[in-house]
Design a protein around this motif. Structure first.
Motif, PDB file in Angstrom:
ATOM      1  N   LEU A   1       4.389   4.502  -8.654  1.00 26.41           N
ATOM      2  CA  LEU A   1       5.511   3.854  -7.990  1.00 26.41           C
ATOM      3  C   LEU A   1       5.143   2.460  -7.522  1.00 26.41           C
ATOM      4  N   PHE A   2       4.011   2.350  -6.857  1.00 27.07           N
ATOM      5  CA  PHE A   2       3.659   1.039  -6.327  1.00 27.07           C
ATOM      6  C   PHE A   2       3.106   0.112  -7.404  1.00 27.07           C
ATOM      7  N   ARG A   3       2.621   0.691  -8.488  1.00 30.23           N
ATOM      8  CA  ARG A   3       2.263  -0.188  -9.601  1.00 30.23           C
ATOM      9  C   ARG A   3       3.523  -0.883 -10.127  1.00 30.23           C
ATOM     10  N   GLN A   4       4.629  -0.116 -10.188  1.00 28.93           N
ATOM     11  CA  GLN A   4       5.885  -0.726 -10.616  1.00 28.93           C
ATOM     12  C   GLN A   4       6.365  -1.746  -9.589  1.00 28.93           C
ATOM     13  N   LEU A   5       6.271  -1.387  -8.321  1.00 29.87           N
ATOM     14  CA  LEU A   5       6.722  -2.324  -7.285  1.00 29.87           C
ATOM     15  C   LEU A   5       5.886  -3.601  -7.315  1.00 29.87           C
TER      16      LEU A   5
ATOM     17  N   ILE B   1      -3.298  -1.367  -4.614  1.00 28.22           N
ATOM     18  CA  ILE B   1      -2.398  -1.602  -5.747  1.00 28.22           C
ATOM     19  C   ILE B   1      -1.515  -2.820  -5.487  1.00 28.22           C
ATOM     20  N   MET B   2      -0.993  -2.905  -4.285  1.00 27.68           N
ATOM     21  CA  MET B   2      -0.054  -3.978  -3.967  1.00 27.68           C
ATOM     22  C   MET B   2      -0.728  -5.318  -3.729  1.00 27.68           C
ATOM     23  N   PHE B   3      -1.937  -5.280  -3.176  1.00 24.96           N
ATOM     24  CA  PHE B   3      -2.524  -6.532  -2.711  1.00 24.96           C
ATOM     25  C   PHE B   3      -2.620  -7.635  -3.771  1.00 24.96           C
TER      26      PHE B   3
END
Lengths: 602, 601
Positions: free
Chosen positions: A403-407, A445-447
């Motif tokens: 999910l957060f890879r997509q975000l 992931i997000m950073f």
């Protein structure tokens, strides 16, 4: 003081995520976020603004969002009267003898003769007239039919004990003869050129009669005297199939009636329920996998929303399959915007009933995630946020990585509305609490995406939102934030090394393949295009210090900005619109504003 | 994360212990785990390289099981995989081992995405041909049966496309089974499956024995043609073409015609449209006798159908239908049974119908001959030339050559001219563009005198049109005219007018002069180019607009090869050298390019 009242009745959902810039549209009655963004001007639909708590305010989300009658918003473009009226009707068989005799009024005739007279009138209304090639033909007889229908609508609504056994076959026949027809070819372009938001619908020319036929039949179904047990001989599978075919009608007024009628039939005829669901599935499959063109998807989903709402727990396997194999693939069709609010409603209903379905749903959404269609991507982000609003923490931890890879990709989107929509998640307190609980896995992931775009994204607004997100991360876990920064640096260096390593790996396979005597027969594909990274330098220690300082200042700036509550506008060209169509659609009165749940029989 | 493969399977490990045999598969596993779809896709596209590196045995025992068991990916990757496997027979050890490819393709044939499924079916069809008859029955047919009785409609849909490839080579007992499976798919509960079956019915009929066609296919055809869904019924019309080709006239009349007649009068316009659209194929398949008795009346009905879509589809077929009638009695049939309906269509309310008719109606003149054309068709042509819709007029003009052969175009010229002039000045530039394209043709047919008198001014007017595409088309039109009418004509009528534009105050028009020179120089030859055009081009090198100057450089490069060395050295070279020192970057660039191409440095 409706103002005050409204305030207190703030939907409970807002408690979870405050000041969500998109929440205005999300809880705003029947509005979808997408619609709110694409409409250039306010229009007389339920608005989140102060409004008397009148009848058409949807109470929380207990009913599916109603399909809008007009997808096109009157945009202030020129109004014109088109030379060719946007009306058509496919009548292969007009009645031969169209001379109707005016019959005596029902209320004036003796009670014992009324049933017979009623039947006569119903039969009279089976005569079909021409509204297209010669609208002025048979004016006198058309009026006889119209008056007769009108009278019968009144009669069946206000008199008791008039729906007798002899009436059923006659009423159903009258309905079938008038309505079951092959829909005319669409006047609008088909396939990729069709834009459901801009192309005007072709209206049904025979509407003056059809409207009354629909109205009569609806009153017939709703009459307190109506007995499904008698009616089921006539309202059978064949009838339902023909009814479902009509949902492809271009006339939104017709689809609106059909929706209410099918909803009533579903409610009253338990024996037809499974059949109706199966046939609707067939329509969806054809729409998804074969034609990508159908006018009534939103209405059908609205009905299904009310059906899902009434599903008993635990959910049957059949219903779960429906979610995975029908509702999820519906996300990939080009014209998603037309029915997205209804689709999202159905999906969220499922998840509220059974949270264990969250993982397959989110995996499915990620599978169908749009690659190039940005407005669609925004819709996905809207829906995903709705899902996250009701997600169980245990489910969240199952899906958060993909999910957060997509975000992270969305945040990096060059389309600023996509990046912006994704970054709005950081204003949702519930989502933030979920992230905070899983920071060790989400942050890494997000950073990189946040850091990279804090410098390189072209849009200023995005910078502010990114700094806001980084600030929240920093406050969440200072140590982890520092680690991520360090790791980012290391990863960058490793990245280039890995690319080289990959090239070498394939080189080696290529060499092995050459040893095979068959090699010349299978011409090797051309070498892979090297994957270039746009950015070259890695952050220095100063960079990181600088980042932290900027985060502080920029994030504050950004919080101020957010209060200004921007409404995203998707600018559409102002096409001339046909006055007749606008007026006709405005004049339409809905039979029912919201569909109530159909409780599943156990 | 890449590189996270377990111990012993990672590429590093394989490299470390010196055993290279499984190395390629380890790389593949690793690459397919990557987050980036593009990388995964690239790896799948190199599947044949991996198979080559592994050798046939390991491909069979390691690679294919891996692909069958573990592939779950985006449709894009699956599509690439399905395509690759169709060409894999050689890589698994030849026809004897072709069946090894079936398991992964079988699961790809059941996925939801149509594109992937269709590709898997295509690959399966390809591979089926490589199976030995024994392997076909042992492996391929069971696969088809499994798919045909799958739970989910996707697998049953895929099965429909596989019957016809395995039937011809199967034994009689198996054939019966295959037919049985096909029958049940034709009456499947799901419309998607019935549609798939209906669309393969014709193909399947072709490989069946005649008796089975009559006893089994015909009833299936009849059922599908009266399906409750019009989307199924219309596919039966297509099958009808193939089935009709297989049967004798008597059988045709008894078994197929009732259904076809019914389809031509179906209550759904989509089915009627299909009949109209497939009319020529149907006509050929049923033969002349049935055509006269049945198809002509049906065609008349389609020409006056209540839906414009159907009328337009039928109108498109008018010429082919007439052409394919038996020569004997053809004229009478057309004159009495077709022409009255065509006359009606000329004044149809729908422009698509009229434009469909206009695109074929001229073709009738060759069939009907000179007298009939003058007496009956000419009035129709003239009416269509005056139609309010430009597309109709254009379609007539674009087919003038058919009439020219029969009656000569002069019959039409009186009406033609106003029509052409009006199209030439149409407000829509696409219409103007279309008419320009027919100018050389018209010029050829109308002759030079008529052209000079009436059309020449139009051609010159297009050169100063405000739409670039029109100006561009106008220049290439001039070139074609010169090819037709010769250099003398060019020198007298065209060249002077073009050259005058070099002094136009509008720089776009001055550039048009250059573009015309580019186009005309070759057709006009060395003398005209050197004496008349070159001086003008050279003069324009001093233009104050940079765009004109660099186009001068481009033009010089273009016409250079036509000039003689003297002109090049003495006239062109100094000008290009001067332009090579221009203050504008682009002018400099193109001047230098011209110098090097013309070898003047």
């Amino acid at each position: 003081m409706p103002y005050k009242l409204k305030k207190e009745k703030e939907p409970p959902k807002l408690a979870k995520g405050t000041a969500k810039p998109s929440s205005s549209s999300k809880d705003g009655g029947g509005e979808s976020t997408d619609e709110a963004q694409s409409q250039p001007q306010p229009q007389p639909q339920p608005q989140p603004q102060p409004q008397p708590p009148s009848s058409n305010k949807r109470p929380s989300n207990s009913t599916p969002p109603p399909t809008q009658l007009s997808k096109i918003k009157y945009s202030g473009g020129p109004q014109i009267v088109k030379k060719e009226r946007r009306q058509s009707s496919s009548r292969f068989n007009l009645s031969k003898n169209r001379e109707l005799q005016k019959l005596p009024a029902l209320k004036d005739s003796p009670t014992q003769e009324r049933e017979e007279l009623f039947i006569q009138k119903l039969r009279q209304c089976c005569v079909l007239f021409d509204f297209v090639s010669d609208p002025l033909s048979d004016l006198k007889f058309k009026e006889v039919k119209r008056a007769g229908l009108n009278e019968m609508v009144e009669y069946i609504t206000h008199s008791r004990d008039v729906v007798t056994e002899a009436i059923y076959p006659e009423a159903v026949t009258m309905f079938s003869v008038n309505l079951f027809r092959t829909l005319p070819p669409s006047s609008n372009p088909t396939g990729a050129e069709f834009d459901p938001e801009e192309d005007e619908p072709t209206l049904e020319a025979a509407w003056p009669h059809l409207q009354l036929v629909y109205e009569f039949f609806l009153r017939f179904l709703e009459s307190p005297d109506f007995q499904p047990n008698i009616a089921k001989k006539y309202i059978d599978q064949k009838f339902v199939l023909a009814l479902l075919d009509l949902f492809d009608s271009e006339d939104p007024r017709e689809r609106d009636f059909l929706k209410t009628i099918l909803h009533r039939i579903y409610g009253k005829f338990l024996g037809l329920r499974a059949y109706i669901r199966r046939q609707i599935n067939h329509i969806f499959y054809r729409f998804i996998y074969e034609t990508e063109h159908h006018n009534g998807i939103a209405e059908l989903l609205e009905i299904l929303g009310s059906i899902i709402n009434g599903f008993a727990l635990p959910l049957k396997e059949e219903h779960k399959m429906f979610l995975i194999r029908v509702l999820l693939p519906l996300h990939k069709v080009k014209s998603l915007s037309v029915y997205h609010p209804q689709l999202a409603y159905c999906v969220v209903q499922f998840l509220e009933k059974e949270s264990s379905l969250t993982e397959p749903v989110i995996v499915g959404l990620l599978k169908f995630w749009p690659k190039t269609h940005s407005p669609k991507e925004v819709m996905f982000l809207n829906e995903l946020e709705e899902i996250l609003d009701v997600i169980e923490p245990s489910e969240f931890s199952k899906v958060m990585e993909p999910l957060f890879r997509q975000l992270a990709k969305c945040v990096s989107s060059p389309h600023f509305q996509v990046a912006e929509r994704a970054l709005y998640y950081w204003n949702n307190e519930y989502i933030m609490s979920l992230i905070s609980d899983n920071a060790a896995r989400v942050l890494p992931i997000m950073f990189p995406a946040l850091y990279r775009n804090s410098k390189s994204h072209w849009n200023k607004t995005i910078h502010g939102l990114i700094y806001n997100a980084l600030k929240l991360f920093m406050e969440m876990n200072q140590k982890l934030f520092d680690d991520c920064t360090q790791q980012y640096k290391a990863e960058k260096q490793k990245g280039r090394f890995r690319m080289k390593e990959r090239e070498e790996m394939w080189q080696k396979i290529e060499e092995l393949a050459r040893l095979n005597p068959q090699y010349p027969m299978f011409r090797a594909p051309p070498p892979l295009p090297p994957v270039y990274s746009m950015e070259t330098e890695t952050p220095t220690a100063e960079d990181i210090q600088l980042l932290k300082r900027t985060v502080e200042t920029e994030a504050v700036q950004m919080l101020k900005d957010i209060k200004k509550e921007k409404v995203l506008l998707r600018r559409k060209s102002e096409l001339p619109q046909d006055v007749y169509t606008i007026k006709a659609l405005e004049a339409h009165k809905r039979a029912e504003e919201f569909l109530t749940a159909s409780q599943e029989a156990l | 994360m890449a590189g996270a493969a377990g111990p012993g399977t990672g590429p590093g490990a394989a490299r470390g212990d010196g055993d290279d045999s499984l190395y390629p598969i380890a790389v593949l596993i690793d690459e397919l785990r990557n987050e980036d779809v593009q990388l995964r896709l690239n790896s799948i596209k190199k599947l044949s390289t991996i198979a080559l590196a592994l050798g046939v045995e390991r491909t069979r025992t390691e690679l294919l099981p891996f692909l069958t068991d573990t592939i779950y990916d985006e449709d894009e990757v699956l599509l690439a995989l399905a395509e690759q496997l169709g060409n894999f027979t050689g890589l698994v050890g030849g026809p004897d081992f072709a069946h090894c490819l079936l398991p992964p393709l079988e699961s790809l044939a059941t996925v939801e995405e149509t594109v992937v499924r269709d590709k898997a079916v295509e690959s399966l069809r390809q591979i089926s041909q490589e199976h030995t008859p024994v392997a076909l029955e042992a492996h391929f047919v069971p696969l088809v049966k499994r798919l045909a009785s799958g739970d989910w409609f996707t697998s049953r849909t895929s099965a429909c496309g596989l019957f016809s490839v395995c039937y011809p080579r199967a034994s009689n007992a198996v054939k019966a089974e295959i037919r049985q499976h096909f029958r049940s798919l034709c009456s499947d509960d799901t419309p998607m499956v019935r549609r798939a079956a209906a669309s393969k019915l014709g193909e399947f009929a072709k490989v069946l024995e005649l008796d089975s066609v009559k006893s089994e296919i015909v009833p299936l055809f009849t059922n599908l043609a009266s399906d409750e869904q019009d989307s199924v019924r219309l596919l039966a019309v297509e099958a009808c073409v193939s089935i009709a080709q297989l049967l004798s006239q008597d059988d045709l009349e008894a078994l197929v015609m009732p259904t076809l007649r019914q389809a031509a009068e179906d209550k759904s316009w989509r089915v009627r449209y299909m009949v109209a659209d497939k009319f020529s194929e149907l006509q050929k398949a049923v033969g002349p006798k049935i055509t006269l008795n049945d198809l002509i009346p049906a065609f008349q009905n389609l020409l006056k159908d209540c839906e414009a879509e159907v009328r337009a589809a039928a109108a498109h077929k008018v010429k082919e239908l007439c052409e394919n009638l038996p020569t004997e009695g053809r004229e009478t049939i057309i004159m009495n049974q077709i022409l009255p309906f065509i006359k009606e269509l000329v004044s149809d309310t729908n422009q698509h119908v009229k434009s469909a008719l206009a695109s074929v109606i001229m073709g009738l003149s060759t069939i009907l001959g000179k007298e009939n054309t003058i007496e009956h068709l000419l009035p129709l042509f003239l009416a269509q030339l005056k139609d309010e819709c430009p597309e109709v007029r254009l379609n007539i003009i674009s087919n003038l050559d058919c009439v020219n052969e029969v009656i000569g175009i002069r019959q039409l010229s009186q009406s033609l001219l106003p029509a052409i002039v009006e199209l030439a000045e149409d407000a829509k530039w696409r219409v103007r563009l279309a008419i320009i394209e027919y100018m050389p043709l018209l010029a050829g047919q109308l002759g030079v005198e008529f052209f000079d008198e009436k059309l020449n001014s139009l051609c010159m007017a297009w050169l100063v049109d405000h739409v670039y595409a029109i100006r561009e088309a106008a220049t290439s039109n001039l070139m074609k005219l010169v090819q037709k009418f010769g250099t003398e004509w060019a020198q007298n009528t065209i060249v002077p007018k073009v050259l005058v534009m070099a002094n136009d105050p509008n720089y776009l028009h001055r550039m048009t002069t250059l573009f015309c020179i580019n186009a005309l120089s070759e057709a006009c030859g060395q003398e005209i180019t050197t004496k008349q055009m070159l001086p003008i081009v050279l003069k324009m090198a001093g233009d104050q607009v940079a765009n004109v100057r660099f186009n001068v450089a481009k033009s010089l490069q273009k016409i250079g090869p036509i000039l003689d060395t003297d002109a090049l050295q003495e006239e062109v070279k100094p000008v290009l050298q001067k332009l090579g020192q221009d203050e504008d970057m682009d002018v400099k660039y193109f001047a230098q390019e011209a110098i090097s191409v013309l070898a003047l440095a």
